[in-house]
Scaffold this motif. Sequence first.
Motif, short mmCIF file in Angstrom:
data_model
loop_
_atom_site.label_atom_id
_atom_site.label_comp_id
_atom_site.label_asym_id
_atom_site.label_seq_id
_atom_site.Cartn_x
_atom_site.Cartn_y
_atom_site.Cartn_z
N HIS A 169 0.77 -1.30 0.01
CA HIS A 169 0.02 0.15 0.18
C HIS A 169 0.95 1.24 0.17
CE1 HIS A 169 -3.61 -2.24 2.07
NE2 HIS A 169 -3.51 -2.48 0.71
N GLY A 170 2.19 1.20 0.27
CA GLY A 170 3.04 2.23 0.48
C GLY A 170 2.99 2.93 1.94
N VAL A 171 3.76 4.00 1.92
CA VAL A 171 4.10 4.48 3.20
C VAL A 171 3.32 5.71 3.53
CG1 VAL A 171 5.73 5.91 4.73
CG2 VAL A 171 6.59 3.97 3.57
N GLY A 172 3.04 6.45 2.21
CA GLY A 172 2.08 7.84 2.26
C GLY A 172 2.35 8.63 3.42
N LEU A 173 1.34 8.63 4.25
CA LEU A 173 1.18 9.42 5.36
C LEU A 173 1.30 8.67 6.69
CD1 LEU A 173 -1.19 12.32 4.50
CD2 LEU A 173 1.18 12.69 5.10
N LEU A 174 0.46 7.62 6.52
CA LEU A 174 0.24 6.78 7.57
C LEU A 174 1.38 5.83 8.30
CD1 LEU A 174 -3.23 5.28 6.98
CD2 LEU A 174 -2.84 7.31 8.24
N LYS A 175 2.39 5.62 7.30
CA LYS A 175 3.57 4.60 7.83
C LYS A 175 4.86 5.28 7.99
CE LYS A 175 1.02 0.64 8.03
NZ LYS A 175 1.27 -0.24 7.34
N ARG A 176 4.62 6.83 8.04
CA ARG A 176 6.15 7.34 8.04
C ARG A 176 6.57 7.17 9.35
NH1 ARG A 176 4.87 13.68 7.30
NH2 ARG A 176 2.98 12.97 8.56
N GLY A 177 6.05 6.98 10.48
CA GLY A 177 6.78 6.66 11.65
C GLY A 177 7.10 5.15 11.63
N GLY A 178 6.47 4.23 11.02
CA GLY A 178 6.95 3.01 10.83
C GLY A 178 8.13 3.00 10.29
N LEU A 179 8.23 3.67 9.01
CA LEU A 179 9.54 3.62 8.16
C LEU A 179 10.51 4.08 9.04
CD1 LEU A 179 10.38 3.17 5.12
CD2 LEU A 179 10.53 5.61 4.85
N ALA A 180 10.45 5.23 9.81
CA ALA A 180 11.80 5.75 10.60
C ALA A 180 12.08 4.58 11.53
CB ALA A 180 11.16 6.94 11.64
N ALA A 181 11.08 3.72 11.94
CA ALA A 181 11.46 2.65 13.05
C ALA A 181 12.13 1.39 12.09
CB ALA A 181 10.23 2.07 13.73
N GLU A 182 11.67 1.21 10.90
CA GLU A 182 12.11 0.40 10.05
C GLU A 182 13.60 0.44 9.52
OE1 GLU A 182 11.26 -2.29 6.13
OE2 GLU A 182 9.67 -1.48 7.31
N LEU A 183 13.79 1.48 9.12
CA LEU A 183 15.19 1.90 8.62
C LEU A 183 16.14 2.53 9.46
CD1 LEU A 183 13.86 3.24 5.08
CD2 LEU A 183 14.54 0.97 5.79
N SER A 184 17.50 2.37 9.14
CA SER A 184 18.48 3.19 10.01
C SER A 184 18.59 4.63 9.73
CB SER A 184 19.89 2.62 9.84
OG SER A 184 20.29 2.46 8.62
N PRO A 185 18.96 5.49 10.66
CA PRO A 185 19.45 6.94 10.29
C PRO A 185 20.32 6.93 8.88
CG PRO A 185 19.63 6.59 12.62
CD PRO A 185 19.30 5.15 11.98
N ALA A 186 21.14 6.08 8.68
CA ALA A 186 21.95 6.24 7.77
C ALA A 186 21.29 6.07 6.29
CB ALA A 186 23.09 5.50 7.73
N VAL A 187 20.10 4.99 6.40
CA VAL A 187 19.33 4.77 5.26
C VAL A 187 18.39 5.66 5.05
CG1 VAL A 187 17.69 3.01 4.24
CG2 VAL A 187 19.82 2.14 5.50
N LEU A 188 17.87 6.39 5.83
CA LEU A 188 16.89 7.37 5.86
C LEU A 188 17.56 8.73 5.18
CD1 LEU A 188 14.97 7.13 8.97
CD2 LEU A 188 13.95 6.67 6.88
N ASP A 189 18.57 8.90 5.64
CA ASP A 189 19.50 10.03 4.89
C ASP A 189 19.82 9.62 3.43
OD1 ASP A 189 19.76 11.57 7.17
OD2 ASP A 189 21.80 10.61 7.95
N MET A 190 20.02 8.42 3.13
CA MET A 190 20.16 8.07 1.57
C MET A 190 19.04 8.64 1.02
SD MET A 190 22.10 4.44 2.27
CE MET A 190 22.20 4.11 0.28
N HIS A 191 17.73 8.03 1.37
CA HIS A 191 16.46 8.39 1.03
C HIS A 191 16.25 10.04 0.67
CE1 HIS A 191 14.94 4.16 2.07
NE2 HIS A 191 14.09 4.62 1.40
N ARG A 192 16.84 10.79 1.74
CA ARG A 192 16.68 12.34 1.70
C ARG A 192 17.56 12.70 0.50
NH1 ARG A 192 16.81 11.43 7.69
NH2 ARG A 192 14.49 11.58 8.31
N ALA A 193 18.87 12.13 0.18
CA ALA A 193 19.72 12.50 -0.84
C ALA A 193 19.26 12.09 -2.02
CB ALA A 193 21.07 11.90 -0.49
N VAL A 194 18.62 11.07 -2.36
CA VAL A 194 17.72 10.93 -3.46
C VAL A 194 16.70 12.03 -3.72
CG1 VAL A 194 16.54 9.27 -4.74
CG2 VAL A 194 18.70 8.26 -3.61
N LYS A 195 16.04 12.01 -2.85
CA LYS A 195 14.75 13.01 -3.25
C LYS A 195 15.40 14.28 -3.42
CE LYS A 195 10.70 15.00 -2.29
NZ LYS A 195 9.81 14.92 -3.16
#
Length: 457
Positions: free
Chosen positions: A414-440
């Motif tokens: 179903h995707g992350v959208g709005l409802l799963k942003r907190g869950g994504l932050a719990a699932e991924l490490s800070p370094a991987v989240l930074d990779m996402h932000r860099a791609v964006k």
Amino acid sequence: MDLLAEIGAALPADRVLTDPDVTAALSHDEAEWAPVGKPVAVVRARSAREVAEVVKACHRHRVPVVARGAGTGLSGGANAVDGCVVVALDKMDAVVEVDPVERLAVVQPGVVNDHLRAAVAERGLWYPPDPASSPWSTIGGNVATNAGGVCCVKYGVTRDYVLALEVVTGTGEVVRLGRRTAKGVAGYDLVGLVVGSEGTLGIVTEVTVRLRPLPPAPRTIAGHFASVVDAGAAVRAVAEAGLTPSALELVDRHCLKAVDDWKNMGLAVDAEVLLLGRVDEPGEAGEAAAAAVLACFEGAGATWAARSTDPVEADALFAARRLAYPALERLGPVLTEDVCVPAAAVPEMLARIERTAARRDTLIANIAHAGDGNLHPLLITPRGDEDARVRAQAAFDDIVADALDLGGTVTGEHGVGLLKRGGLAAELSPAVLDMHRAVKAALDPAGILNPGKVIPA
């Protein structure tokens, strides 16, 4: 020139909608309780050029752009943010090409999933990804969320079938990614990156998909179980036996009753849970696979299990599976989960969902693409009951935490959208989240494409 005047000068007059009642209806998907902003306009684009003109104008004015298809999403990914322009792609609905030699199709994003399937079936071909919303959802939305469906336990998800994309970037440039050949490893896999990015990296305006030959008629196996945990044990048994059914779906009593009350389908199932398996190998191999799945059901404690000898009855049971969500919506607001866990963890995850329902005093119905561990607990609340809403949201968070604890993920399709942003932050490490932000930041330097979605702040 202000933004709307600039867009109006570049597009035909009928493309730009500003009536508040109309724009409100096109400003959100089906996610329950996800925040929704007010757009300044909705643009019903008819071509990549029109989408590009809108994005260019919004880039110049630093105004957010939110793309939407049919609005059938369940995570808030297509919800407007205040002051944005919504680009609706549902009118871009042409099947541009079907190539039976290369086994591919080229479609616009507004093509409905089932319409594509029907178009290619005329040529003896098949597009496997089949979300439960396939009669209504569009290929563009399926690409945005990397949708799966009933068949994905054997045949994979949307990303496995996307060969090429035409995409409007965050600066309004129209680019083509991918290839039409069966193989190709030139450069980074930008197609794979865009699929599942929920409109945050670009707006998809054309999709080239891989096709397969139509499979043989399937054999259906049905089993009744006394509990979701027992049904989960059957799912694990199928995996442990090395079997790969073309579908393995779980539907509980709450879902079947809701569908029957709505559609009067005569679903007289005397069980807490129905497990539906399908195999589509031809000939003797199909017979052996069906017998093996049946043995797994019986060995796991089914109170009744059998091969279906009536294709109409079998199709009705799978149709009921697809109708479960809209049927339950008639009972009250439905908050839909989409966690995925390893197949071996399915019984424990279902047990935890039951405990969460009791602990949070929340009615939770269960449907699942059980064969690949993708569970869809449906949290149902009475209309207008604020306390029930709070309990359901707490149960939603509990289910996400349990899925992660069992080695799973917060969203299977179903995707992350709005409802799963907190869950994504719990699932991924800070370094991987930074990779996402860099791609964006690289692909959407002004940050205007579907801001606030997917990536946690």
